[in-house]
Design an enzyme around this catalytic site. Structure first.
Site, PDB file in Angstrom:
ATOM      1  N   HIS A 150      58.662 128.293-116.971  1.00  0.00           N
ATOM      2  CA  HIS A 150      58.480 128.748-115.587  1.00  0.00           C
ATOM      3  C   HIS A 150      58.378 127.565-114.628  1.00  0.00           C
ATOM      4  O   HIS A 150      59.034 127.544-113.576  1.00  0.00           O
ATOM      5  CB  HIS A 150      57.217 129.607-115.496  1.00  0.00           C
ATOM      6  CG  HIS A 150      56.794 129.926-114.104  1.00  0.00           C
ATOM      7  ND1 HIS A 150      57.211 131.055-113.426  1.00  0.00           N
ATOM      8  CD2 HIS A 150      55.988 129.252-113.240  1.00  0.00           C
ATOM      9  CE1 HIS A 150      56.683 131.055-112.210  1.00  0.00           C
ATOM     10  NE2 HIS A 150      55.931 129.988-112.077  1.00  0.00           N
ATOM     11  N   GLU A 151      57.558 126.581-114.984  1.00  0.00           N
ATOM     12  CA  GLU A 151      57.363 125.442-114.084  1.00  0.00           C
ATOM     13  C   GLU A 151      58.640 124.612-113.949  1.00  0.00           C
ATOM     14  O   GLU A 151      58.993 124.180-112.850  1.00  0.00           O
ATOM     15  CB  GLU A 151      56.205 124.570-114.588  1.00  0.00           C
ATOM     16  CG  GLU A 151      54.854 125.267-114.612  1.00  0.00           C
ATOM     17  CD  GLU A 151      54.418 125.794-113.249  1.00  0.00           C
ATOM     18  OE1 GLU A 151      54.852 125.226-112.224  1.00  0.00           O
ATOM     19  OE2 GLU A 151      53.660 126.781-113.210  1.00  0.00           O
ATOM     20  N   GLU A 181      58.368 132.402-107.154  1.00  0.00           N
ATOM     21  CA  GLU A 181      57.649 132.670-108.396  1.00  0.00           C
ATOM     22  C   GLU A 181      58.443 133.632-109.279  1.00  0.00           C
ATOM     23  O   GLU A 181      58.570 133.424-110.489  1.00  0.00           O
ATOM     24  CB  GLU A 181      56.265 133.242-108.089  1.00  0.00           C
ATOM     25  CG  GLU A 181      55.297 132.245-107.486  1.00  0.00           C
ATOM     26  CD  GLU A 181      55.020 131.077-108.415  1.00  0.00           C
ATOM     27  OE1 GLU A 181      54.840 131.301-109.625  1.00  0.00           O
ATOM     28  OE2 GLU A 181      54.992 129.938-107.943  1.00  0.00           O
TER      29      GLU A 181
END
Length: 266
Positions: free
Chosen positions: A125-126, A187
């Site tokens: 995700h990051e 996000e």
């Protein structure tokens, strides 16, 4: 309302000169160069190391192992960066990846991520944020928004107490109507990219849903989703579940190709 027409033309001009496409095919406004972002990432990484103690040994080897596997699944241009990994001593369940190839994981997050697959969900995700150049887009959107509000203030003669109240209202409108939705969109996009990335690396994408179940179990008050920079846990899990079919197919392909990471949790 002539000034609104002028503002629209000016904003359109900026967008046309700095429009790029994210890995999911979404149009983006990116005004900064990659070199600028890489320099900012290096500075932020150095500052983080000044503020928090780092941890070596088994925790660092564990995070490096998972990160290396995820990085090997990146496209060539992203994979070839000299990625640096640090583990920071902090109870906050936090993680980040920065432009320039920097990854940081707090020890508090290692307590929530129960296995290598859940940790890969976080790291994927990051790194997804970096792949999609979200830092560039956020900075560019904020600059364009501030410029737009400044033009409105000057063109419409909004001075004095009444004008200040109007500008405050416009600022709130920009915050909740532009900047925060962009952050939530980032996000969700990073979730999609990270889900496929961890699957391509040979990590089980179903672990991403278990991870967010763990995060939700930690409790703590949250603002309404429309006032938050992040989707709610329910929204996030729903988005991950929607992408699980494609991710599982990619996971099976990765396993058949021999990508089977083995990173023992300390």
């Amino acid at each position: 309302m002539r000034w609104m027409h002028c503002l629209a033309i000016g904003t359109l001009g900026i967008a046309l000169t700095a429009c790029t496409t994210s890995p999911t095919g979404r149009s983006q406004l990116t005004l900064m160069s990659d070199d600028q972002l890489d320099q900012m990432g290096a500075q932020a990484f150095a500052q983080y190391q000044e503020e928090l103690p780092t941890v070596g040994g088994a925790p660092l080897r564990y995070v490096e192992c998972v990160t290396d596997a995820v990085v090997r699944a990146l496209p060539a241009g992203e994979r070839d960066q000299n990625w640096q990994v640090k583990v920071f001593e902090s109870e906050q369940a936090n993680a980040f990846a920065l432009p320039g190839g920097y990854v940081g994981i707090n020890t508090g997050l290692l307590e929530i991520a129960e296995n290598q697959d859940q940790l890969a969900a976080v790291i994927g995700h990051e790194i997804g944020h970096v792949m999609a150049r979200h830092a560039n887009e956020r900075a560019s959107t904020q600059s364009a928004t501030q410029l737009g509000l400044s033009v409105i203030s000057s063109a419409s003669g909004l001075q004095g107490p009444g004008g200040e109240q109007m500008m405050a209202a416009l600022g709130l409108g920009a915050q909740y109507g532009i900047l925060l939705p962009f952050s939530r969109r980032h996000e969700s996009e990073a979730d999609t990219i990270g889900l496929n990335l961890m699957a391509d690396a040979g990590f089980d994408p179903r672990a991403s849903i278990a991870l967010w179940g763990n995060m939700g179990a930690t409790g703590g008050g949250r603002p309404p989703a429309w006032m938050s920079t992040h989707p709610s846990h329910g929204q996030r899990i729903g988005g991950l579940e929607a992408g699980l079919g494609e991710a599982m197919a990619r996971y099976e392909q990765a396993r058949q190709a021999g990508r089977q990471p083995n990173c023992p949790r300390p």
